[in-house]
Design an enzyme around this catalytic site. Structure first.
Site, mmCIF file in Angstrom:
data_model
loop_
_atom_site.group_PDB
_atom_site.id
_atom_site.type_symbol
_atom_site.label_atom_id
_atom_site.label_comp_id
_atom_site.label_asym_id
_atom_site.label_seq_id
_atom_site.Cartn_x
_atom_site.Cartn_y
_atom_site.Cartn_z
ATOM 1 C CG HIS A 362 -2.215 -1.050 1.173
ATOM 2 N ND1 HIS A 362 -3.134 -0.712 0.607
ATOM 3 C CD2 HIS A 362 -2.108 -2.393 1.645
ATOM 4 C CE1 HIS A 362 -4.059 -1.903 0.650
ATOM 5 N NE2 HIS A 362 -3.409 -2.873 1.514
ATOM 6 C CE LYS A 550 -8.479 12.386 0.743
ATOM 7 N NZ LYS A 550 -8.403 11.246 -0.299
ATOM 8 N NE ARG A 551 -3.547 7.462 6.975
ATOM 9 C CZ ARG A 551 -2.341 7.563 6.170
ATOM 10 N NH1 ARG A 551 -1.247 8.450 6.770
ATOM 11 N NH2 ARG A 551 -2.369 7.310 5.025
ATOM 12 C CE LYS A 556 -4.113 9.838 3.357
ATOM 13 N NZ LYS A 556 -4.434 9.271 2.180
ATOM 14 C CB THR A 658 -11.074 3.532 -0.616
ATOM 15 O OG1 THR A 658 -10.832 4.149 0.740
ATOM 16 C CG2 THR A 658 -10.185 2.320 -1.123
ATOM 17 C CE LYS A 662 -14.733 3.849 1.427
ATOM 18 N NZ LYS A 662 -13.976 4.101 2.506
#
Length: 813
Positions: A362, A550-551, A556, A658, A662
């Site tokens: 990952h 998200k985290r 990110k 992911t 969604k």
């Protein structure tokens, strides 16, 4: 949307069974119970039905054991009612009893068994294996407390204990009779009898690993698999009575406390040595305990059939899949058990382990791959280390020296190097399959992160693009839209997500578009109500709902999103004619306890929210909300309400993502870089139904390789716009709530903006403005949104699991 009830013959039958369960379980009548108790009884009733449905895999079947340190399973009641096809009966029965099913569902806590995408992926995979009839079982840790409960105080993330087991967990069953022993430390002793010799690990700390089993119910209830979670307990009571009698109660209980700490909390803070050792103990405990029970069951089921050749057939019936590097010790531990306890030859044991184990990577960034100091590892796991050391020695001895630059390839692929045990290399060497989780990610693994392994053994590598449980994240999470879809194309999409393609013919249907708008409006109001209740921030549902959940991590780039908001704010103040599309910017996610930069970005978001939301000059156009304690339950409110999906990691950094799947499934349009699964979303929906910006992966690589990026140049070049935003980090503009942001300034100036926030800034803001301008054409926007849903079936985890089953596990599905 509901299948024929399999558990209750009618609403009346449900009510009778529910009332009986109340008296049986709690010795109270239904009317005497509090809502939390009513939830507990209902969940216990459904769980008991699931256990009765459970059928062990028949001999000759092949079973998958999915090893993951996280299983972010989320609340289970609503999902299992859907999967059993009894939601309508239960809803009607609860209403007749005088309560609402939604109120009972709201009583369920999020199990603190995972944190981010890794754990949610594992949960989706379990759902899909059960839905497809695969004998697939999870193996993980039963954490007494979750990562932490996130609260915001003074704009800062504050970590509180996540006591998710406070009211019990009705889905689990303790299986004390299946407990096993796991040993840490001690010494390895060599024994010899003639020419035969063997080793034992003696002394040390012996732990009892106790399993708790949770049923995993497949859609339509056809298959019920199992998630096994391990808890650490003392192997035998070691109570210091003298210390207790002397009043030293802490000393009296110290041994038990030290042992139970292993399974106390998800991801203990590993900034210090004690935290790192605890983390390593967690990883070994769930690996060793899981393998011991798998081999015990296999020996019981097949020992008579195969006799002396038993273990050579392990991979014919057992697949052990490792989710990232946390279960990397599966390979050497399987060898240890086979060699030390089952008297299997060393070479044969390695062959068996490699044929049985597969590995999903990952992580694209080499510096993020898990490593352990050799001294720490060897002291805690001395016998296991001997197997790793011997495999590493043989790997080095047999490494092909006729290859160009073989020394460099060996240095990249050896397990032991530079005083460390490299867990990714351990995972690859012990696996017959290595897969990435998006087409782009797998390409990066092959070309960069694991390049030397790929060049040595390209046949090991394959791609399996991630997927999500469409039943939970559309069927459960978005009831209005899901009902509209069922009424329009039938409910076949719940078992076959590709049927969502049928929506394409309704993208311009006036009736369907109107109902889509109504469903989205309902979702937005539901989320706005939740945000008002939890944060006090009021959102206008007529605004665009722009979501990044998200985290928190630098790559990110939540920081880039914040800079966009500050840019819009500054431009509105400087030019009254500048009126961007009214937008509510919604953030949620946790930062790791020791990740100071990520926590500072959370503080920055809350400081910007404080400034923007309280400025009457802009707050009818711009609103900012941070939703604390992001979890599956709150995610199921956020995803349906979103209209813009922010997926803005720098290209080449995100393995897959992911949340992007969604959100698109729920009709949000992606604003993102050409990264991770965004690439495949773009290919599926077409460039007109997604908004891509920023550098591509090859451009990022060239920029870094050239060494000519200097963030300060961008800052100096535009001091009125971009430079001003950076200055506001430290000039007091945002300091009112909790102070300036010098460390973020340092990340940009001193560390030269590693995550390319300034480099992608203009492209990003321009893309956002173009996308929100498009929002003004409501029918065109609806067409694009519905098209995203129609194309999202590919991202069902059912499809992903079918590919795993076909290409890696060799199981019919």
């Amino acid at each position: 949307m509901q299948k024929k009830a399999q558990l209750f013959t009618s609403k009346e039958d449900f009510i009778n069974q529910y009332r009986e369960e109340c008296e049986s379980l709690l010795s109270k009548k239904y009317d005497e119970l509090q809502p939390q108790e009513r939830y507990y009884v209902l969940a216990s009733l459904i769980a008991s039905k699931a256990k009765n449905f459970k059928v062990d895999a028949k001999k000759g079947d092949k079973s998958v054991y999915y090893f993951s340190l996280e299983f972010l399973i989320g609340p289970l009641l609503d999902n299992y009612l859907l999967n059993f096809g009894i939601r309508d009966i239960v809803k009607e029965g609860c209403a007749e009893l005088g309560t609402t099913l939604d109120d009972l569902i709201a009583c369920e806590a999020d199990p603190g068994l995972g944190n981010g995408g890794l754990g949610r992926l594992a949960a989706c995979f379990l759902d899909s294996m059960a839905a497809l009839g695969i004998s697939g079982h999870g193996n993980g840790m039963r954490y007494r407390y979750g990562l932490f409960k996130q609260e915001i105080e003074g704009g800062r993330q504050v970590e509180k204990m996540d006591n998710w087991l406070e009211h019990g967990f009705p889905w689990e069953t303790r299986k004390n009779e299946s407990s096993v022993l796991v040993t840490f430390g001690g010494q390895v002793v060599r024994h010899q009898d003639g020419e035969r010799f063997w080793f034992t690990q003696e002394g040390g700390e012996v732990i009892k690993a106790v399993p708790y089993d949770v049923p995993i119910i497949g859609y339509e209830g056809k298959t019920v698999n199992n998630l096994r979670l391990w808890s650490a307990e003392p192997a035998e009571e070691n109570f210091d009575l003298d210390a207790f009698n002397a009043g030293d109660y802490a000393k009296a209980m110290k041994f038990r406390s030290d042992v139970e700490a292993i399974s106390q909390i998800l991801y203990p803070n590993d900034a210090g040595e004690h935290g790192r050792i605890l983390r390593l103990k967690q990883e070994y405990l769930f690996v060793s305990a899981g393998l011991q029970t798998i081999l015990r069951s296999f020996e019981k089921n097949y020992g008579e059939k195969y006799g002396d050749k038993l273990w050579e057939h392990l991979s014919d019936h057992v697949c052990i899949h490792t989710n990232d590097t946390h279960p990397a010790m599966c390979g050497p531990e399987l060898m240890r058990i086979l060699v030390d306890e089952k008297d299997v030859d060393f070479d044969l044991a390695f062959k068996i382990a490699r044929a049985t184990i597969s590995y999903t990577n990952h992580t694209v960034m080499p510096e993020a791959l898990e490593k352990w100091p050799i001294n720490t590892f060897r002291e805690l796991l001395p016998r296991l280390y001997m197997f790793i050391e011997e495999i590493d020695r043989r790997y080095r001895d047999t490494f092909p020296h006729d290859r160009d630059n073989w020394q460099e390839e060996l240095s990249q692929t050896a397990i032991l190097w530079d005083g460390q045990v490299r867990m990714a290399n351990l995972s690859v060497i012990f696996s017959h399959s290595v897969n990435g989780v998006s087409a782009l990610h797998t390409g990066i693994l092959e070309a960069s992160t694991l390049r030397s392994f790929y060049e040595l053994s390209p046949e090991l590598f394959n791609n399996k693009t991630n997927g999500i449980s469409h039943r939970r994240f559309l069927g459960n999470a978005n009831p209005k839209y899901a009902r509209l879809i069922c009424d329009t194309i039938g409910d076949g999409w719940l078992s076959d997500a590709t049927q969502l393609e049928k929506l394409e013919k309704y993208e311009e249907d006036p009736s369907f578009v109107e109902e889509f708008h109504k469903a989205k409006a309902w979702d937005k109001q539901r989320l706005a109500d939740y945000i008002k209740e939890t944060t006090g921030t009021a959102l206008d549902t007529n605004m665009v709902f722009d979501v990044q959940v998200k985290r928190f991590h630098a790559y990110k780039r939540q920081l880039l999103n914040v800079f966009k908001i500050l840019d819009l704010y500054n431009r509105m103040l400087a030019d009254s004619s500048f009126q961007p599309r009214p937008t509510a910017f919604i953030f949620s996610g946790k930062a790791a306890q020791s990740y100071d930069f990520a926590k500072e970005v959370i503080r920055l978001i809350n400081s910007v929210a404080d400034v923007v939301n309280n400025d009457a000059r802009v707050n009818q156009t711009l609103r900012v909300a941070f939703v604390p304690n992001f979890a599956v339950s709150s995610a199921q409110l956020v995803y349906p309400a979103a209209e813009i999906s922010e997926q803005i990691s720098w290209a080449g950094s995100e393995a897959s993502g992911t949340s992007n799947m969604k959100l698109m499934m729920n009709g949000a349009i992606t604003l993102g870089t050409y990264d991770g699964a965004n690439v495949e979303i773009c290919d599926l929906v077409g460039e007109e139904n997604i908004k891509i910006f920023g550098l591509r992966t090859e451009e990022v690589d060239a920029l870094r390789a050239g060494g000519n990026y200097w963030a300060r140049d961008l800052y100096d070049r535009d001091r009125q716009r971009l430079g001003r935003i950076v200055d506001e980090l430290v000039d007091g503009t945002l300091a009112h709530l909790s102070g300036n942001f010098n460390s973020i300034m340092d990340e940009l100036h001193v560390n030269n903006d590693h995550d390319l926030v300034l480099k992608d800034f203009y492209s990003y803001v321009d893309a956002w403005e173009e996308l929100t301008e498009f929002y003004g054409d409501r029918d065109a926007w609806a067409k694009a949104a519905i098209h995203n849903t129609a194309c999202s079936g590919y991202f069902s985890s059912d499809r992903t699991i079918r590919e795993y089953a076909r290409d890696i596990w060799h199981i019919d599905a």
